[in-house]
Design a protein around this motif. Structure first.
Motif, PDB file in Angstrom:
ATOM      1  N   TYR A  31     -19.774  -2.527  -7.192  1.00 13.46           N
ATOM      2  CA  TYR A  31     -19.485  -1.478  -8.431  1.00 13.46           C
ATOM      3  C   TYR A  31     -18.349  -1.855  -9.099  1.00 13.46           C
ATOM      4  O   TYR A  31     -17.295  -2.233  -8.493  1.00 13.46           O
ATOM      5  CB  TYR A  31     -19.868  -0.002  -8.092  1.00 13.46           C
ATOM      6  N   VAL A  32     -18.239  -1.183 -10.146  1.00 15.15           N
ATOM      7  CA  VAL A  32     -16.770  -1.281 -10.932  1.00 15.15           C
ATOM      8  C   VAL A  32     -16.233   0.180 -11.005  1.00 15.15           C
ATOM      9  O   VAL A  32     -16.929   0.922 -11.350  1.00 15.15           O
ATOM     10  CB  VAL A  32     -17.000  -1.935 -12.318  1.00 15.15           C
ATOM     11  N   LEU A  33     -15.098   0.395 -10.954  1.00 11.94           N
ATOM     12  CA  LEU A  33     -14.279   1.571 -11.147  1.00 11.94           C
ATOM     13  C   LEU A  33     -13.496   1.323 -12.363  1.00 11.94           C
ATOM     14  O   LEU A  33     -12.708   0.376 -12.487  1.00 11.94           O
ATOM     15  CB  LEU A  33     -13.623   2.280  -9.841  1.00 11.94           C
ATOM     16  N   ALA A  34     -13.347   2.222 -13.171  1.00 13.33           N
ATOM     17  CA  ALA A  34     -12.381   1.880 -14.466  1.00 13.33           C
ATOM     18  C   ALA A  34     -11.684   3.107 -15.077  1.00 13.33           C
ATOM     19  O   ALA A  34     -12.032   4.321 -14.610  1.00 13.33           O
ATOM     20  CB  ALA A  34     -13.540   1.454 -15.601  1.00 13.33           C
ATOM     21  N   TRP A  35     -10.619   2.844 -15.998  1.00 16.16           N
ATOM     22  CA  TRP A  35      -9.936   4.257 -16.552  1.00 16.16           C
ATOM     23  C   TRP A  35     -10.437   3.938 -18.034  1.00 16.16           C
ATOM     24  O   TRP A  35     -10.255   2.781 -18.423  1.00 16.16           O
ATOM     25  CB  TRP A  35      -8.462   4.017 -16.103  1.00 16.16           C
ATOM     26  N   PHE A  36     -10.558   5.008 -18.701  1.00 18.69           N
ATOM     27  CA  PHE A  36     -10.653   5.141 -20.201  1.00 18.69           C
ATOM     28  C   PHE A  36      -9.563   6.184 -20.698  1.00 18.69           C
ATOM     29  O   PHE A  36      -9.283   7.013 -19.730  1.00 18.69           O
ATOM     30  CB  PHE A  36     -11.906   5.606 -20.566  1.00 18.69           C
ATOM     31  N   ARG A  37      -9.290   6.337 -21.870  1.00 18.00           N
ATOM     32  CA  ARG A  37      -8.438   7.462 -22.295  1.00 18.00           C
ATOM     33  C   ARG A  37      -8.844   7.887 -23.537  1.00 18.00           C
ATOM     34  O   ARG A  37      -9.576   7.062 -24.377  1.00 18.00           O
ATOM     35  CB  ARG A  37      -7.045   6.885 -22.181  1.00 18.00           C
ATOM     36  N   GLN A  38      -8.762   9.067 -23.846  1.00 16.58           N
ATOM     37  CA  GLN A  38      -8.972   9.529 -25.189  1.00 16.58           C
ATOM     38  C   GLN A  38      -7.993  10.509 -25.745  1.00 16.58           C
ATOM     39  O   GLN A  38      -7.609  11.599 -25.224  1.00 16.58           O
ATOM     40  CB  GLN A  38     -10.271  10.466 -25.062  1.00 16.58           C
ATOM     41  N   ALA A  39      -7.292  10.114 -26.715  1.00 12.53           N
ATOM     42  CA  ALA A  39      -6.316  10.631 -27.550  1.00 12.53           C
ATOM     43  C   ALA A  39      -6.972  11.991 -28.486  1.00 12.53           C
ATOM     44  O   ALA A  39      -8.128  11.594 -28.974  1.00 12.53           O
ATOM     45  CB  ALA A  39      -5.371   9.962 -28.436  1.00 12.53           C
ATOM     46  N   PRO A  40      -6.270  12.961 -28.812  1.00  7.32           N
ATOM     47  CA  PRO A  40      -7.047  14.041 -29.787  1.00  7.32           C
ATOM     48  C   PRO A  40      -7.425  13.537 -31.067  1.00  7.32           C
ATOM     49  O   PRO A  40      -6.734  12.818 -31.829  1.00  7.32           O
ATOM     50  CB  PRO A  40      -5.734  14.876 -29.842  1.00  7.32           C
ATOM     51  N   GLY A  41      -8.686  13.770 -31.340  1.00  7.11           N
ATOM     52  CA  GLY A  41      -9.151  13.344 -32.694  1.00  7.11           C
ATOM     53  C   GLY A  41      -9.498  11.545 -32.669  1.00  7.11           C
ATOM     54  O   GLY A  41     -10.301  11.189 -33.634  1.00  7.11           O
ATOM     55  N   LYS A  42      -9.468  11.001 -31.578  1.00 10.66           N
ATOM     56  CA  LYS A  42      -9.848   9.668 -31.274  1.00 10.66           C
ATOM     57  C   LYS A  42     -11.012   9.470 -30.362  1.00 10.66           C
ATOM     58  O   LYS A  42     -11.275  10.284 -29.532  1.00 10.66           O
ATOM     59  CB  LYS A  42      -8.753   8.886 -30.930  1.00 10.66           C
ATOM     60  N   GLU A  43     -11.689   8.279 -30.311  1.00 10.78           N
ATOM     61  CA  GLU A  43     -12.561   7.749 -29.554  1.00 10.78           C
ATOM     62  C   GLU A  43     -12.262   7.527 -28.087  1.00 10.78           C
ATOM     63  O   GLU A  43     -10.970   7.366 -27.906  1.00 10.78           O
ATOM     64  CB  GLU A  43     -13.646   6.675 -30.052  1.00 10.78           C
ATOM     65  N   ARG A  44     -13.091   7.553 -27.021  1.00 16.42           N
ATOM     66  CA  ARG A  44     -12.523   7.131 -25.950  1.00 16.42           C
ATOM     67  C   ARG A  44     -12.543   5.730 -25.765  1.00 16.42           C
ATOM     68  O   ARG A  44     -13.469   4.919 -26.198  1.00 16.42           O
ATOM     69  CB  ARG A  44     -13.643   7.710 -24.639  1.00 16.42           C
ATOM     70  N   ASP A  45     -11.368   5.193 -25.247  1.00 13.83           N
ATOM     71  CA  ASP A  45     -11.009   3.683 -25.470  1.00 13.83           C
ATOM     72  C   ASP A  45     -10.816   3.300 -24.050  1.00 13.83           C
ATOM     73  O   ASP A  45     -10.474   4.020 -22.900  1.00 13.83           O
ATOM     74  CB  ASP A  45      -9.697   3.322 -26.127  1.00 13.83           C
ATOM     75  N   PHE A  46     -11.252   2.064 -23.750  1.00 15.37           N
ATOM     76  CA  PHE A  46     -11.176   1.287 -22.449  1.00 15.37           C
ATOM     77  C   PHE A  46      -9.555   1.039 -21.995  1.00 15.37           C
ATOM     78  O   PHE A  46      -8.919   0.859 -23.072  1.00 15.37           O
ATOM     79  CB  PHE A  46     -11.726   0.054 -22.393  1.00 15.37           C
ATOM     80  N   VAL A  47      -9.188   1.240 -20.932  1.00 18.37           N
ATOM     81  CA  VAL A  47      -7.998   1.007 -20.416  1.00 18.37           C
ATOM     82  C   VAL A  47      -7.907  -0.236 -19.316  1.00 18.37           C
ATOM     83  O   VAL A  47      -7.386  -1.075 -19.766  1.00 18.37           O
ATOM     84  CB  VAL A  47      -7.324   2.231 -19.823  1.00 18.37           C
ATOM     85  N   ALA A  48      -8.637   0.012 -18.354  1.00 22.40           N
ATOM     86  CA  ALA A  48      -8.499  -1.036 -17.283  1.00 22.40           C
ATOM     87  C   ALA A  48      -9.735  -0.905 -16.366  1.00 22.40           C
ATOM     88  O   ALA A  48     -10.286   0.294 -16.341  1.00 22.40           O
ATOM     89  CB  ALA A  48      -7.359  -1.053 -16.267  1.00 22.40           C
ATOM     90  N   ALA A  49     -10.140  -1.834 -15.609  1.00 24.60           N
ATOM     91  CA  ALA A  49     -11.211  -1.724 -14.658  1.00 24.60           C
ATOM     92  C   ALA A  49     -11.082  -2.759 -13.616  1.00 24.60           C
ATOM     93  O   ALA A  49     -10.569  -3.793 -13.787  1.00 24.60           O
ATOM     94  CB  ALA A  49     -12.694  -2.111 -15.508  1.00 24.60           C
ATOM     95  N   ILE A  50     -11.510  -2.460 -12.333  1.00 18.03           N
ATOM     96  CA  ILE A  50     -11.729  -3.339 -11.250  1.00 18.03           C
ATOM     97  C   ILE A  50     -13.026  -3.385 -10.710  1.00 18.03           C
ATOM     98  O   ILE A  50     -13.624  -2.142 -10.440  1.00 18.03           O
ATOM     99  CB  ILE A  50     -10.396  -2.715 -10.215  1.00 18.03           C
ATOM    100  N   SER A  51     -13.400  -4.639 -10.175  1.00 11.73           N
ATOM    101  CA  SER A  51     -14.818  -4.548  -9.306  1.00 11.73           C
ATOM    102  C   SER A  51     -14.544  -4.494  -7.869  1.00 11.73           C
ATOM    103  O   SER A  51     -13.533  -5.137  -7.521  1.00 11.73           O
ATOM    104  CB  SER A  51     -15.463  -5.861  -9.650  1.00 11.73           C
ATOM    105  N   ASN A  52     -15.297  -3.823  -6.997  1.00 10.58           N
ATOM    106  CA  ASN A  52     -15.188  -3.888  -5.665  1.00 10.58           C
ATOM    107  C   ASN A  52     -15.408  -5.379  -5.142  1.00 10.58           C
ATOM    108  O   ASN A  52     -15.055  -5.405  -3.874  1.00 10.58           O
ATOM    109  CB  ASN A  52     -15.906  -2.667  -4.919  1.00 10.58           C
ATOM    110  N   ARG A  53     -16.022  -6.179  -5.874  1.00  8.87           N
ATOM    111  CA  ARG A  53     -16.209  -7.569  -5.462  1.00  8.87           C
ATOM    112  C   ARG A  53     -15.106  -8.443  -6.131  1.00  8.87           C
ATOM    113  O   ARG A  53     -15.393  -9.351  -6.711  1.00  8.87           O
ATOM    114  CB  ARG A  53     -17.835  -8.022  -5.965  1.00  8.87           C
ATOM    115  N   GLY A  54     -13.918  -7.924  -5.698  1.00 11.24           N
ATOM    116  CA  GLY A  54     -12.825  -8.716  -6.252  1.00 11.24           C
ATOM    117  C   GLY A  54     -12.311  -9.775  -5.789  1.00 11.24           C
ATOM    118  O   GLY A  54     -12.978 -10.503  -4.956  1.00 11.24           O
TER     119      GLY A  54
END
Length: 123
Positions: A31-54
């Motif tokens: 699986y992959v765990l990731a971080w996204f972020r969303q500022a007020p009035g904006k869409e949710r944007d990708f920040v970073a992701a990591i796979s457990n099969r790294g």
């Protein structure tokens, strides 16, 4: 899968902050765990992701070189070390789970989301 995010807060520009996200329940073997972020009035944007099969990680261009994603040995906790923070990093940060071995920048590829944690960077 349940996700619980921690570590947000109010910091000044140039400071550092570390977010954590704990995954519980049935996470599958790949699986992959990731971080996204969303500022007020904006869409949710990708920040970073990591796979457990790294090691397989990916970053948004806006955070490359400043943020570092990592996970613990069990792969159930993902961290986001954020350095040299800028006011434009202010957002609610969400962790997300994808039942796949490849990282993705698309929020629609993720099947579970945490509750979000607020990061505010003052100038």
């Amino acid at each position: 899968v349940q996700l619980q995010a921690y570590g947000g807060g109010l910091v000044q520009a140039g400071d550092s902050l570390k977010l954590s996200c704990v995954a519980s329940g049935r996470t599958l073997t790949t699986y992959v765990l990731a971080w996204f972020r969303q500022a007020p009035g904006k869409e949710r944007d990708f920040v970073a992701a990591i796979s457990n099969r790294g090691p397989s990680v990916s970053y948004a261009a806006s955070v490359q070189g400043r943020f570092t994603i990592s996970s613990d040995n069990a792969g159930k906790t993902v961290y986001l070390q954020m350095d040299s923070l800028k006011p434009e990093d202010t957002a609610v940060y969400y962790c997300a789970f994808r039942p796949h071995f490849l990282t993705s920048r698309w929020s629609t590829d993720y099947r579970a989301w945490g509750q979000g944690t607020q990061v505010t960077v003052s100038s």
